[in-house]
Design a protein around this motif. Sequence first.
Motif, PDB file in Angstrom:
ATOM      1  N   PHE A  77     -24.137 -30.345 -57.709  1.00  0.00           N
ATOM      2  CA  PHE A  77     -24.279 -29.904 -56.324  1.00  0.00           C
ATOM      3  C   PHE A  77     -23.383 -30.791 -55.475  1.00  0.00           C
ATOM      4  O   PHE A  77     -22.980 -31.886 -55.885  1.00  0.00           O
ATOM      5  CB  PHE A  77     -25.730 -29.945 -55.848  1.00  0.00           C
ATOM      6  CG  PHE A  77     -26.358 -31.312 -55.826  1.00  0.00           C
ATOM      7  CD1 PHE A  77     -26.355 -32.088 -54.667  1.00  0.00           C
ATOM      8  CD2 PHE A  77     -26.972 -31.833 -56.962  1.00  0.00           C
ATOM      9  CE1 PHE A  77     -26.949 -33.332 -54.640  1.00  0.00           C
ATOM     10  CE2 PHE A  77     -27.563 -33.086 -56.951  1.00  0.00           C
ATOM     11  CZ  PHE A  77     -27.552 -33.846 -55.783  1.00  0.00           C
ATOM     12  N   ALA A  78     -23.028 -30.312 -54.292  1.00  0.00           N
ATOM     13  CA  ALA A  78     -22.109 -31.035 -53.426  1.00  0.00           C
ATOM     14  C   ALA A  78     -22.788 -31.414 -52.121  1.00  0.00           C
ATOM     15  O   ALA A  78     -23.642 -30.684 -51.613  1.00  0.00           O
ATOM     16  CB  ALA A  78     -20.873 -30.181 -53.132  1.00  0.00           C
ATOM     17  N   ILE A  79     -22.394 -32.558 -51.596  1.00  0.00           N
ATOM     18  CA  ILE A  79     -22.811 -32.986 -50.260  1.00  0.00           C
ATOM     19  C   ILE A  79     -21.558 -33.181 -49.411  1.00  0.00           C
ATOM     20  O   ILE A  79     -20.647 -33.928 -49.798  1.00  0.00           O
ATOM     21  CB  ILE A  79     -23.622 -34.292 -50.310  1.00  0.00           C
ATOM     22  CG1 ILE A  79     -24.952 -34.066 -51.025  1.00  0.00           C
ATOM     23  CG2 ILE A  79     -23.866 -34.818 -48.891  1.00  0.00           C
ATOM     24  CD1 ILE A  79     -25.824 -35.296 -51.108  1.00  0.00           C
ATOM     25  N   PHE A  80     -21.499 -32.457 -48.302  1.00  0.00           N
ATOM     26  CA  PHE A  80     -20.400 -32.574 -47.350  1.00  0.00           C
ATOM     27  C   PHE A  80     -20.877 -33.378 -46.139  1.00  0.00           C
ATOM     28  O   PHE A  80     -21.939 -33.099 -45.593  1.00  0.00           O
ATOM     29  CB  PHE A  80     -19.959 -31.189 -46.853  1.00  0.00           C
ATOM     30  CG  PHE A  80     -19.314 -30.311 -47.892  1.00  0.00           C
ATOM     31  CD1 PHE A  80     -17.925 -30.198 -47.951  1.00  0.00           C
ATOM     32  CD2 PHE A  80     -20.087 -29.564 -48.778  1.00  0.00           C
ATOM     33  CE1 PHE A  80     -17.326 -29.352 -48.890  1.00  0.00           C
ATOM     34  CE2 PHE A  80     -19.496 -28.728 -49.713  1.00  0.00           C
ATOM     35  CZ  PHE A  80     -18.103 -28.624 -49.769  1.00  0.00           C
ATOM     36  N   ILE A  81     -20.084 -34.354 -45.715  1.00  0.00           N
ATOM     37  CA  ILE A  81     -20.375 -35.127 -44.521  1.00  0.00           C
ATOM     38  C   ILE A  81     -19.166 -35.032 -43.600  1.00  0.00           C
ATOM     39  O   ILE A  81     -18.042 -35.325 -44.010  1.00  0.00           O
ATOM     40  CB  ILE A  81     -20.659 -36.610 -44.842  1.00  0.00           C
ATOM     41  CG1 ILE A  81     -21.859 -36.741 -45.784  1.00  0.00           C
ATOM     42  CG2 ILE A  81     -20.898 -37.407 -43.561  1.00  0.00           C
ATOM     43  CD1 ILE A  81     -22.103 -38.163 -46.270  1.00  0.00           C
ATOM     44  N   ALA A  82     -19.367 -34.597 -42.352  1.00  0.00           N
ATOM     45  CA  ALA A  82     -18.244 -34.475 -41.423  1.00  0.00           C
ATOM     46  C   ALA A  82     -18.717 -34.648 -39.995  1.00  0.00           C
ATOM     47  O   ALA A  82     -19.842 -34.284 -39.647  1.00  0.00           O
ATOM     48  CB  ALA A  82     -17.557 -33.125 -41.586  1.00  0.00           C
TER      49      ALA A  82
END
Length: 203
Positions: A139-144
């Motif tokens: 799974f992926a975690i995006f932080i922006a």
Amino acid sequence: MFQWKIKACAVAYTALVVFGVAIGHADAQVKPFKIKGGGILAFFPPIGEEAPHTIEGQATHLGQHTGLGWVRPLRLAAPDDPRLLPGSILAAEFDNSLPTIFIAANGDELRYDYGQGDGLYSPGIVQLFPDPDQPGKVFAIFIAEFTPIVGASTGRFEKVVGGSFDMIAITDSFALFDPENPPVEIGYSWSGRGTIEFRRGRR
């Protein structure tokens, strides 16, 4: 349990960043901003490619909304990037090739970029983690950091002149390297908080 610990780390990161939000400009009205929701990422793009994602959710000032965004991985993240979370197996910086558009129920549009406020450029970071409950999947975690594009929004958001919020998105698990089950139409959820600044007066 492992995945929940990763999510807890991500939420803690957001809290630390948002804690230091600066006081707004004297000629702007600064208001708190919160958002939550999710959508579908069309596919998980490799570095150098881009993928669209749908948006549905609830947010301050926007209310119930829909929208569209684009994700474009740029390069592998530096090994000492302070945003790295424990347990990630791959990390890359990313930005948006086109504005992220949030559309209110009446059609007013609020448009954002990833981390391009005040003339600075700071791409987001996406990290992959193995799913211990589904061997072979990740799974992926995006932080922006989302910053409004001044002059690009419509309707009641035409007066938006600043602010920013930090968003964390977590995808459903997917098989990244399985040719029989390519990573397409990946569900995600996200949440964020920060501020939004409106120009005072009628000008």
